[in-house]
Design an enzyme around this catalytic site. Structure first.
Site, mmCIF file in Angstrom:
data_model
loop_
_atom_site.group_PDB
_atom_site.id
_atom_site.type_symbol
_atom_site.label_atom_id
_atom_site.label_comp_id
_atom_site.label_asym_id
_atom_site.label_seq_id
_atom_site.Cartn_x
_atom_site.Cartn_y
_atom_site.Cartn_z
ATOM 1 N N ASN A 214 0.863 -1.174 0.000
ATOM 2 C CA ASN A 214 0.000 0.000 0.000
ATOM 3 C C ASN A 214 0.907 1.233 0.000
ATOM 4 O O ASN A 214 1.387 1.648 1.050
ATOM 5 C CB ASN A 214 -0.897 -0.039 1.253
ATOM 6 C CG ASN A 214 -1.805 1.167 1.343
ATOM 7 O OD1 ASN A 214 -1.903 1.956 0.403
ATOM 8 N ND2 ASN A 214 -2.472 1.330 2.491
ATOM 9 N N TRP A 215 1.111 1.780 -1.178
ATOM 10 C CA TRP A 215 2.042 2.917 -1.298
ATOM 11 C C TRP A 215 1.445 4.214 -0.759
ATOM 12 O O TRP A 215 2.135 5.220 -0.667
ATOM 13 C CB TRP A 215 2.441 3.113 -2.767
ATOM 14 C CG TRP A 215 3.403 2.105 -3.295
ATOM 15 C CD1 TRP A 215 4.005 1.088 -2.594
ATOM 16 C CD2 TRP A 215 3.897 2.004 -4.641
ATOM 17 N NE1 TRP A 215 4.835 0.371 -3.420
ATOM 18 C CE2 TRP A 215 4.792 0.911 -4.687
ATOM 19 C CE3 TRP A 215 3.679 2.731 -5.814
ATOM 20 C CZ2 TRP A 215 5.457 0.536 -5.853
ATOM 21 C CZ3 TRP A 215 4.333 2.350 -6.969
ATOM 22 C CH2 TRP A 215 5.216 1.271 -6.991
ATOM 23 N N LYS A 216 0.162 4.216 -0.495
ATOM 24 C CA LYS A 216 -0.533 5.430 -0.031
ATOM 25 C C LYS A 216 -0.220 6.596 -0.976
ATOM 26 O O LYS A 216 -0.033 6.376 -2.173
ATOM 27 C CB LYS A 216 -0.163 5.725 1.423
ATOM 28 C CG LYS A 216 -0.367 4.495 2.312
ATOM 29 C CD LYS A 216 -0.324 4.780 3.781
ATOM 30 C CE LYS A 216 -0.535 3.489 4.549
ATOM 31 N NZ LYS A 216 -0.634 3.673 5.980
ATOM 32 N N HIS B 68 -9.985 1.389 4.371
ATOM 33 C CA HIS B 68 -8.755 1.640 5.132
ATOM 34 C C HIS B 68 -9.048 2.656 6.241
ATOM 35 O O HIS B 68 -9.835 3.583 6.050
ATOM 36 C CB HIS B 68 -7.662 2.162 4.191
ATOM 37 C CG HIS B 68 -6.314 2.166 4.833
ATOM 38 N ND1 HIS B 68 -5.925 3.135 5.726
ATOM 39 C CD2 HIS B 68 -5.277 1.297 4.738
ATOM 40 C CE1 HIS B 68 -4.703 2.863 6.150
ATOM 41 N NE2 HIS B 68 -4.284 1.747 5.569
ATOM 42 N N GLU C 58 -7.458 5.116 7.244
ATOM 43 C CA GLU C 58 -7.191 6.513 6.867
ATOM 44 C C GLU C 58 -8.374 7.086 6.078
ATOM 45 O O GLU C 58 -8.671 8.274 6.174
ATOM 46 C CB GLU C 58 -5.873 6.599 6.076
ATOM 47 C CG GLU C 58 -4.679 6.447 7.015
ATOM 48 C CD GLU C 58 -3.428 5.851 6.374
ATOM 49 O OE1 GLU C 58 -3.349 5.780 5.141
ATOM 50 O OE2 GLU C 58 -2.529 5.437 7.137
ATOM 51 N N GLU D 52 -6.179 -4.617 10.356
ATOM 52 C CA GLU D 52 -5.202 -3.566 10.640
ATOM 53 C C GLU D 52 -5.635 -2.801 11.890
ATOM 54 O O GLU D 52 -6.437 -1.857 11.792
ATOM 55 C CB GLU D 52 -5.122 -2.588 9.472
ATOM 56 C CG GLU D 52 -4.679 -3.196 8.170
ATOM 57 C CD GLU D 52 -4.006 -2.167 7.269
ATOM 58 O OE1 GLU D 52 -2.867 -2.399 6.871
ATOM 59 O OE2 GLU D 52 -4.623 -1.120 6.984
ATOM 60 N N GLY E 27 1.675 2.474 11.097
ATOM 61 C CA GLY E 27 2.730 3.498 11.074
ATOM 62 C C GLY E 27 3.345 3.825 12.419
ATOM 63 O O GLY E 27 4.061 4.807 12.551
ATOM 64 N N SER F 123 2.528 -1.778 10.654
ATOM 65 C CA SER F 123 3.952 -1.835 11.024
ATOM 66 C C SER F 123 4.633 -3.157 10.669
ATOM 67 O O SER F 123 5.541 -3.594 11.382
ATOM 68 C CB SER F 123 4.132 -1.515 12.512
ATOM 69 O OG SER F 123 3.726 -0.192 12.770
ATOM 70 N N GLY G 4 2.521 -0.894 4.455
ATOM 71 C CA GLY G 4 2.591 0.527 4.089
ATOM 72 C C GLY G 4 4.040 0.987 4.008
ATOM 73 O O GLY G 4 4.715 0.799 3.000
ATOM 74 N N GLY G 5 4.531 1.566 5.079
ATOM 75 C CA GLY G 5 5.867 2.178 5.115
ATOM 76 C C GLY G 5 6.975 1.306 4.521
ATOM 77 O O GLY G 5 7.750 1.764 3.674
#
Ligand code: PGA
Length: 244
Positions: free
Chosen positions: A10-12, A96, A98, A164, A170, A207, A228-229
């Site tokens: 997930n590159w966001k 998601h 976010e 999640e 994150g 994470s 993600g990150g």
């Protein structure tokens, strides 16, 4: 246990054209000996055609990070499932945290998105998860159940769920493996019994990195990860993709 692990990057809202190309070219070179992995990359919308062209001769697949719940109409700034499908996306991340937080998406809106995604024969990757307060108050199962109940129609042939916990996204904090397995069991049981869905893929997200991947994902019957990150870092992805 799954034949392969599903890794969803997930590159966001990260990576420009140059950065995306650099990262992907390196990822394409990574060949897992056993290749027991299916890798799906989810870039921001304007990158999708570019990325789709870069991976056209590779087995990496592509997904979107969201879609609108209507086919078309006066929805300024939104993206339709029709064009997402035309851009070779086989998956759409939906619900998601976010989106739930910054775009005020409710379970009811998410359900409409799940419906339109399925109607186009694309696979939704439905994100669910509890807040830290709900976890501390031991109300997490209630929250998860509510999300499952409201966001998913009955009798689907299959569904991908990404668990999640909001407090782990994150932050570098992850639940203990026993806690994730407890949720996996709970979710699968609920979906089989109450939604009559026979095939469930359970991903963990929050994470995930190359240090905890082995313990959480690789050495368990969890079907994969939503990352993600760490998905933006080639060193991390190289380790993760070759672990499988
Ligand atoms: P993270 O994000 O891996 O950076 O915690 C996961 C996600 O939001 O899907």
């Amino acid at each position: 246990m799954s034949q392969y692990k599903l890794i969803v990057s997930n590159w966001k809202m990260n990576l420009n054209f140059v950065e995306a190309k650099k990262l992907l070219q390196k990822i394409i070179q990574i060949k897992s000996e056993k290749s027991k992995v299916k890798h799906i990359v989810c870039p921001q919308f304007l990158l999708i055609p570019f990325v789709s062209n870069l991976i056209k001769n590779d087995k990496i697949e592509i997904g979107a990070q969201d879609c609108h719940f209507k086919k078309k109409g006066a929805f300024t700034g939104d993206n339709s499932i029709e064009l997402i499908k035309k851009s070779s996306c086989k998956y759409v991340i939906v619900g998601h945290s976010e989106r739930r937080e910054y775009h005020k998406e409710t379970n009811e809106i998410i359900r409409q998105k799940v419906d339109i995604i399925i109607s186009e024969r694309i696979k939704p990757i439905l994100c669910i998860g509890e807040s830290l307060n709900h976890r501390k108050a031991r109300k997490y199962k209630q929250v998860l159940k509510e999300q499952l109940k409201k966001c998913i129609p009955e009798k689907l042939s299959e569904i991908i769920i990404a668990y999640e916990p909001i407090w782990s996204i994150g932050t570098g904090m992850t639940p203990r493996i026993e806690e994730i397995l407890e949720v996996q069991y709970f979710i699968k049981k609920f979906l089989i019994e109450f939604k009559k869905i026979p095939k469930i893929k359970f991903l963990y997200g929050g994470s995930v990195n190359s240090n905890n991947f082995n313990q959480i994902i690789n050495n368990s019957d969890i079907d994969g990860a939503l990352i993600g990150g760490a998905s933006l870092k080639i060193k991390e992805m190289k380790k993760i993709l070759t672990f499988c």
